[in-house]
Design a protein around this motif. Structure first.
Motif, PDB file in Angstrom:
ATOM      1  N   GLY A  28      80.265  16.981 -23.605  1.00 47.34           N
ATOM      2  CA  GLY A  28      79.662  16.535 -22.357  1.00 47.34           C
ATOM      3  C   GLY A  28      79.754  15.034 -22.181  1.00 47.34           C
ATOM      4  N   LEU A  29      79.495  14.303 -23.272  1.00 50.95           N
ATOM      5  CA  LEU A  29      79.592  12.840 -23.206  1.00 50.95           C
ATOM      6  C   LEU A  29      81.020  12.414 -22.924  1.00 50.95           C
ATOM      7  N   CYS A  30      81.987  13.041 -23.592  1.00 48.00           N
ATOM      8  CA  CYS A  30      83.392  12.694 -23.359  1.00 48.00           C
ATOM      9  C   CYS A  30      83.807  13.004 -21.927  1.00 48.00           C
ATOM     10  N   ALA A  31      83.363  14.158 -21.417  1.00 45.92           N
ATOM     11  CA  ALA A  31      83.711  14.537 -20.047  1.00 45.92           C
ATOM     12  C   ALA A  31      83.123  13.560 -19.040  1.00 45.92           C
ATOM     13  N   CYS A  32      81.880  13.153 -19.270  1.00 51.30           N
ATOM     14  CA  CYS A  32      81.247  12.175 -18.378  1.00 51.30           C
ATOM     15  C   CYS A  32      81.975  10.846 -18.423  1.00 51.30           C
ATOM     16  N   ALA A  33      82.377  10.429 -19.612  1.00 49.97           N
ATOM     17  CA  ALA A  33      83.091   9.159 -19.743  1.00 49.97           C
ATOM     18  C   ALA A  33      84.417   9.198 -18.991  1.00 49.97           C
ATOM     19  N   VAL A  34      85.158  10.287 -19.149  1.00 52.44           N
ATOM     20  CA  VAL A  34      86.445  10.414 -18.455  1.00 52.44           C
ATOM     21  C   VAL A  34      86.236  10.431 -16.948  1.00 52.44           C
ATOM     22  N   LEU A  35      85.235  11.180 -16.485  1.00 52.27           N
ATOM     23  CA  LEU A  35      84.979  11.272 -15.050  1.00 52.27           C
ATOM     24  C   LEU A  35      84.603   9.915 -14.463  1.00 52.27           C
ATOM     25  N   LEU A  36      83.706   9.200 -15.143  1.00 51.75           N
ATOM     26  CA  LEU A  36      83.239   7.918 -14.615  1.00 51.75           C
ATOM     27  C   LEU A  36      84.340   6.870 -14.613  1.00 51.75           C
ATOM     28  N   VAL A  37      85.188   6.909 -15.629  1.00 45.32           N
ATOM     29  CA  VAL A  37      86.282   5.933 -15.684  1.00 45.32           C
ATOM     30  C   VAL A  37      87.373   6.276 -14.670  1.00 45.32           C
ATOM     31  N   ALA A  38      87.632   7.571 -14.484  1.00 41.66           N
ATOM     32  CA  ALA A  38      88.725   7.984 -13.603  1.00 41.66           C
ATOM     33  C   ALA A  38      88.363   7.870 -12.123  1.00 41.66           C
ATOM     34  N   VAL A  39      87.092   8.091 -11.791  1.00 44.60           N
ATOM     35  CA  VAL A  39      86.673   8.095 -10.383  1.00 44.60           C
ATOM     36  C   VAL A  39      85.958   6.793 -10.060  1.00 44.60           C
ATOM     37  N   ARG A  40      86.554   5.990  -9.217  1.00 38.97           N
ATOM     38  CA  ARG A  40      85.960   4.726  -8.785  1.00 38.97           C
ATOM     39  C   ARG A  40      85.161   4.960  -7.507  1.00 38.97           C
ATOM     40  N   TRP A  41      83.882   5.271  -7.663  1.00 45.24           N
ATOM     41  CA  TRP A  41      83.029   5.585  -6.504  1.00 45.24           C
ATOM     42  C   TRP A  41      81.603   5.178  -6.840  1.00 45.24           C
ATOM     43  N   PRO A  42      81.086   4.108  -6.224  1.00 45.13           N
ATOM     44  CA  PRO A  42      79.734   3.623  -6.558  1.00 45.13           C
ATOM     45  C   PRO A  42      78.638   4.681  -6.503  1.00 45.13           C
ATOM     46  N   PRO A  43      78.602   5.581  -5.493  1.00 44.89           N
ATOM     47  CA  PRO A  43      77.536   6.605  -5.498  1.00 44.89           C
ATOM     48  C   PRO A  43      77.563   7.484  -6.751  1.00 44.89           C
ATOM     49  N   LEU A  44      78.766   7.770  -7.276  1.00 46.64           N
ATOM     50  CA  LEU A  44      78.864   8.559  -8.499  1.00 46.64           C
ATOM     51  C   LEU A  44      78.252   7.795  -9.676  1.00 46.64           C
ATOM     52  N   ALA A  45      78.517   6.495  -9.745  1.00 45.24           N
ATOM     53  CA  ALA A  45      77.966   5.683 -10.828  1.00 45.24           C
ATOM     54  C   ALA A  45      76.446   5.626 -10.751  1.00 45.24           C
ATOM     55  N   VAL A  46      75.914   5.450  -9.532  1.00 44.95           N
ATOM     56  CA  VAL A  46      74.454   5.416  -9.364  1.00 44.95           C
ATOM     57  C   VAL A  46      73.848   6.767  -9.732  1.00 44.95           C
ATOM     58  N   GLY A  47      74.487   7.845  -9.287  1.00 43.61           N
ATOM     59  CA  GLY A  47      73.997   9.179  -9.628  1.00 43.61           C
ATOM     60  C   GLY A  47      74.015   9.424 -11.129  1.00 43.61           C
ATOM     61  N   ALA A  48      75.055   8.912 -11.808  1.00 43.00           N
ATOM     62  CA  ALA A  48      75.141   9.075 -13.260  1.00 43.00           C
ATOM     63  C   ALA A  48      74.002   8.346 -13.966  1.00 43.00           C
ATOM     64  N   VAL A  49      73.649   7.172 -13.461  1.00 45.36           N
ATOM     65  CA  VAL A  49      72.525   6.428 -14.050  1.00 45.36           C
ATOM     66  C   VAL A  49      71.225   7.201 -13.878  1.00 45.36           C
ATOM     67  N   ILE A  50      71.015   7.787 -12.698  1.00 45.88           N
ATOM     68  CA  ILE A  50      69.799   8.560 -12.441  1.00 45.88           C
ATOM     69  C   ILE A  50      69.729   9.773 -13.372  1.00 45.88           C
ATOM     70  N   VAL A  51      70.855  10.489 -13.505  1.00 44.93           N
ATOM     71  CA  VAL A  51      70.890  11.651 -14.401  1.00 44.93           C
ATOM     72  C   VAL A  51      70.649  11.227 -15.844  1.00 44.93           C
ATOM     73  N   ALA A  52      71.272  10.119 -16.257  1.00 39.87           N
ATOM     74  CA  ALA A  52      71.106   9.631 -17.624  1.00 39.87           C
ATOM     75  C   ALA A  52      69.653   9.242 -17.900  1.00 39.87           C
ATOM     76  N   LEU A  53      68.991   8.623 -16.917  1.00 39.69           N
ATOM     77  CA  LEU A  53      67.573   8.275 -17.081  1.00 39.69           C
ATOM     78  C   LEU A  53      66.717   9.540 -17.206  1.00 39.69           C
ATOM     79  N   ALA A  54      67.032  10.561 -16.410  1.00 41.89           N
ATOM     80  CA  ALA A  54      66.279  11.815 -16.500  1.00 41.89           C
ATOM     81  C   ALA A  54      66.459  12.464 -17.866  1.00 41.89           C
ATOM     82  N   LEU A  55      67.680  12.449 -18.401  1.00 45.60           N
ATOM     83  CA  LEU A  55      67.934  13.014 -19.725  1.00 45.60           C
ATOM     84  C   LEU A  55      67.233  12.195 -20.808  1.00 45.60           C
ATOM     85  N   ALA A  56      67.223  10.874 -20.627  1.00 41.65           N
ATOM     86  CA  ALA A  56      66.534  10.026 -21.596  1.00 41.65           C
ATOM     87  C   ALA A  56      65.044  10.349 -21.634  1.00 41.65           C
TER      88      ALA A  56
END
Length: 203
Positions: A28-56
């Motif tokens: 899951g971590l590897c897939a997220c890393a590949v997705l975030l690096v491959a897709v240049r889209w600020p809303p995706l990055a913000v959404g990833a931070v929100i999801v990561a905070l919820a998991l934390a």
């Protein structure tokens, strides 16, 4: 100095993330890393931070632990953000910084809920089929272990360097933090390498 909730600080628990298999979490971590690096889209990055905070939060790190974790990369984030805004604009800066913060938090969740031994066993088993191609699963697992263990110690050195700069009244001097940090991290890496060679690990 203790480094609670930082990378490499495993804490036993009963959350669903603790019960989830280490292989699934690593993939899951590897897939997220590949997705975030491959897709240049600020809303995706913000959404990833929100999801990561919820998991934390659900993993037991909590909000304070998440803040302490992100504080370890704050200086790098500020310098990188300023450079990206200057060179590429605020959208690129938001996207890159969001990716960085999300991945740091996700890696923290992984190491918070998974022991190093479990991760090493998983990596070793996953690489076994590649042994016939010349891969060395044990050596790769050792490298992975050293990387995981080096992250919290590097963050600890960064915090000690920051405190030393504060004590000298040099809070606004990046050089007062970066130069000692780089010197100490390189020295520690050299000492680790020499210890491995002395034990015949790197023959």
């Amino acid at each position: 100095m203790s480094t609670p909730a930082l990378l490499g600080a495993y804490r036993p628990g009963t959350t669903w993330l603790h019960r989830l298999g280490p292989g699934a979490k690593l993939l899951g971590l590897c897939a997220c890393a590949v997705l975030l690096v491959a897709v240049r889209w600020p809303p995706l990055a913000v959404g990833a931070v929100i999801v990561a905070l919820a998991l934390a939060f659900t993993s037991g790190i909590g909000w304070r632990g998440a803040v302490r974790t992100l504080r370890g990369v704050l200086l790098v984030a500020v310098l990188l953000g300023g450079w990206l805004i200057w060179q590429h604009g605020w959208e690129r800066a938001l996207d890159s910084l969001g990716d960085l913060l999300a991945l740091v938090l996700l890696a923290s969740v992984l190491t918070r809920t998974t022991s190093v031994d479990e991760m090493l066993d998983t990596v070793t088993r996953a690489l076994m089929p590649f042994r016939r191609l010349g891969a060395d699963p044990e050596r790769t697992a050792l490298t992975f272990s050293l990387m995981i263990r080096a992250i919290p110690s590097t963050l600890e050195v960064a915090e000690e360097t920051r405190q030393a700069a504060l004590a000298r009244g040099m809070t606004r001097s990046p050089r007062a933090r970066l130069v000692p940090l780089v010197i100490r991290v390189v020295a520690r890496a050299q000492a680790t390498g020499e210890a491995l060679v002395a034990r015949g690990v790197d023959d």
